[in-house]
Design an enzyme around this catalytic site. Structure first.
Site, PDB file in Angstrom:
ATOM      1  N   GLY A 104       0.821  -1.205   0.000  1.00 17.83           N
ATOM      2  CA  GLY A 104       0.000   0.000   0.000  1.00 17.83           C
ATOM      3  C   GLY A 104       0.854   1.253   0.000  1.00 17.83           C
ATOM      4  O   GLY A 104       2.019   1.246  -0.413  1.00 17.83           O
ATOM      5  N   GLU A 150       5.397  -3.317   1.384  1.00 24.30           N
ATOM      6  CA  GLU A 150       5.836  -2.781   0.100  1.00 24.30           C
ATOM      7  C   GLU A 150       5.126  -1.449  -0.063  1.00 24.30           C
ATOM      8  O   GLU A 150       3.897  -1.398  -0.131  1.00 24.30           O
ATOM      9  CB  GLU A 150       5.481  -3.738  -1.035  1.00 24.30           C
ATOM     10  CG  GLU A 150       6.054  -3.305  -2.367  1.00 24.30           C
ATOM     11  CD  GLU A 150       5.047  -3.400  -3.473  1.00 24.30           C
ATOM     12  OE1 GLU A 150       4.605  -2.332  -3.953  1.00 24.30           O
ATOM     13  OE2 GLU A 150       4.673  -4.524  -3.843  1.00 24.30           O
ATOM     14  N   CYS A 162       2.968  -1.096  -9.006  1.00 21.95           N
ATOM     15  CA  CYS A 162       4.067  -0.681  -8.132  1.00 21.95           C
ATOM     16  C   CYS A 162       5.398  -0.680  -8.867  1.00 21.95           C
ATOM     17  O   CYS A 162       6.355  -0.063  -8.402  1.00 21.95           O
ATOM     18  CB  CYS A 162       4.134  -1.573  -6.902  1.00 21.95           C
ATOM     19  SG  CYS A 162       3.982  -3.331  -7.268  1.00 21.95           S
TER      20      CYS A 162
END
Length: 504
Positions: free
Chosen positions: A239, A263, A300
């Site tokens: 997140g 992460e 990401c």
């Protein structure tokens, strides 16, 4: 196939309804009501996981492998319904969700194969040396054992592969750790149906239902209660930097601190070396643009920054990227909040000293359009905010004066999930200078590709120095991720009658 959500939590094998309710906010279709989590529900789920842990930790590797494979089968049996509600809730294309479902079931089966082999146990044995002088050596056996109940936070951008039955849950169950999942409110219906699949698999195999719980929604205090519950022994989180750091601090402040595997964010810089820029700058600009656009930039591993030596080759690269981005269509973002945060991030970058907009478009509501900016190395190095993640299809080109300044820019980055080197044969000497910098910064170093997308495999690393993740020695993807939920135990002079099966 249509799934009408029941709207309940799964607490230790029971559908549980709470008084508080919240409504989903789908990109398309009908909104549904769901029970909202509470600290009391979290405590109930954690107590159940704690009670189930000793017996679950003692199950055989084969029993846990069958559980993982059965969960995969139950997810596949609900495949059409998962795709339908997942696409409605998130706005992600059906093809993307079908692929993500395959990744989710694939990694469940990968962990099943992995624990069957037993290599992850890292079994070591130093046999007794009773006659050694001046002192005898005892018999020493070491093995990895499950750490205890694990809390997992579902991710917003991967409603399947990083959520209820995603990599964190798969790794924890494979290790022998019960799991309590905090579902993400961006896709509660998707989370619910996957939880249904897990519960069905547990029931089919006659295993303890207390090894899995899903708590839906709820305010910030629900997540805080989960990481602070003394029965939780590790946390997996994907997140935002702000939310993850707050939870990390809570884990560290507990009377018994626990590992928080978060992460949190990455801009994944890409370095275009001179010979590669000269030979294929246009193609690299187009490829970079395609990577930025993938999934509306909500990955990401999105390569948000490209570093290139100033000059005609950089001009060709920039123009190719601009043209490709300008021809793209609006894309739906995962939530209204993310769309607004993307626009705010673009405004922040645009306001930076020396930043020039190559492509600035108006987007509103839940949709996004790409932005492209460029800046000199000097201005980039003078403004740390330009190196912060903007979650969406936004790119920044950093023009450096020469190879030495490219190395300076490379060394300025904080921890990253990935670093990419675009290079040709003539760039080898320069590449050898950049590689040590890249490997100090990132968990994965790519050459001549784009980082968007992560292969689920034994050798993959999805992590990196802070702020990419909170534990540089871990990965959240691949079989090595199981080590997050294990700890080594040494047995000294253990009699044969007590030696665990995995030590024999």
């Amino acid at each position: 196939m249509t799934h009408i959500p029941h709207g309940d939590h799964w607490i230790a094998g029971r559908k549980t309804r709470s008084e508080g309710r919240f409504s989903s906010a789908p990109a398309t279709g009908t909104s549904h009501e769901f029970s909202a989590g509470t600290p009391a529900l979290v405590a109930e789920a954690c107590a159940a996981a704690h009670a189930a842990f000793p017996a679950f930790a003692a199950t055989t590797r084969e029993e846990r492998a069958k559980l993982l494979e059965t969960i995969a089968g139950e997810i596949e049996a609900r495949g059409e319904a998962i795709t339908a509600i997942g696409s409605a809730e998130t706005g992600l294309p059906e093809a993307r969700l079908q692929g993500e479902r395959g990744r989710t079931t694939g990694q469940l089966r990968l962990f099943a194969d992995h624990i069957r082999k037993g290599d992850y146990l890292d079994h070591r044995h130093d046999a007794a040396l009773p006659d050694r002088q001046p002192l005898p050596r005892p018999d020493l056996r070491m093995i990895q054992r499950p750490i205890g109940p694990v809390a997992v936070f579902g991710a917003s951008n991967f409603p399947l592969a990083f959520s209820v039955a995603g990599g964190d849950t798969a790794a924890a169950l494979a290790a022998g750790c019960p799991v309590v999942v905090k579902g993400h409110s961006a896709h509660p219906g998707t989370g619910e149906i996957v939880a249904d699949a897990i519960a069905a698999a547990i029931e089919k195999l006659g295993m303890d239902p207390r090894i899995f719980s899903l708590v839906q929604g709820g305010k910030r205090e629900v997540g805080e209660a989960l990481v602070q519950d003394p029965r939780i022994k590790a946390v997996g989180f994907t997140g935002s930097l702000g939310g993850g750091r707050a939870l990390y601090n809570l884990c560290a402040a507990r009377p018994e601190p626990i590992p928080f595997f978060g992460e949190l964010g990455s801009v994944n810089p890409m370095f275009v070396l001179p010979e590669a820029a000269r030979a294929r700058g246009k193609a690299l600009g187009e490829g970079w643009a395609a990577s930025l656009l993938m999934g509306a930039g909500q990955f990401c591993t999105n390569p948000g920054i490209a570093v290139i030596i100033d000059g005609p080759d950089a001009d060709a690269f920039a123009e190719a990227a601009r043209a490709a981005l300008a021809n793209s269509q609006p894309q739906v973002m995962l939530t209204d909040g993310m769309a607004e945060a993307y626009r705010q991030g673009a405004a922040r970058v645009a306001a930076g000293a020396g930043v020039r907009a190559l492509l600035a478009q108006d987007c509103s509501g839940r949709t996004s359009l790409p932005y492209l900016f460029e800046v000199s190395a000097a201005d980039f190095l003078g403004n740390h905010e330009l190196a912060e993640e903007v979650f969406g299809p936004l790119g920044v080109i950093v023009r450096v004066g020469d190879a030495a300044q490219m190395e300076e820019v490379a060394a300025s980055f904080g921890g990253q999930l990935t670093v990419t080197l675009q290079l040709d044969d003539g760039d080898a000497d320069f590449g050898r200078r950049l590689l040590p910098i890249a490997e100090r910064v990132a968990g994965r170093v790519l050459c001549n590709g784009f980082p968007t997308g992560v292969e689920v495999a034994d050798a993959i690393v999805h992590g990196g120095p802070y702020p990419a993740s909170t534990n540089f020695g871990a990965t959240s993807v691949g079989t090595l991720s199981i080590r997050r939920f294990l700890r080594p135990v040494c047995y000294q002079n253990l009699p044969d009658a007590l030696i665990p099966e995995d030590l024999r």
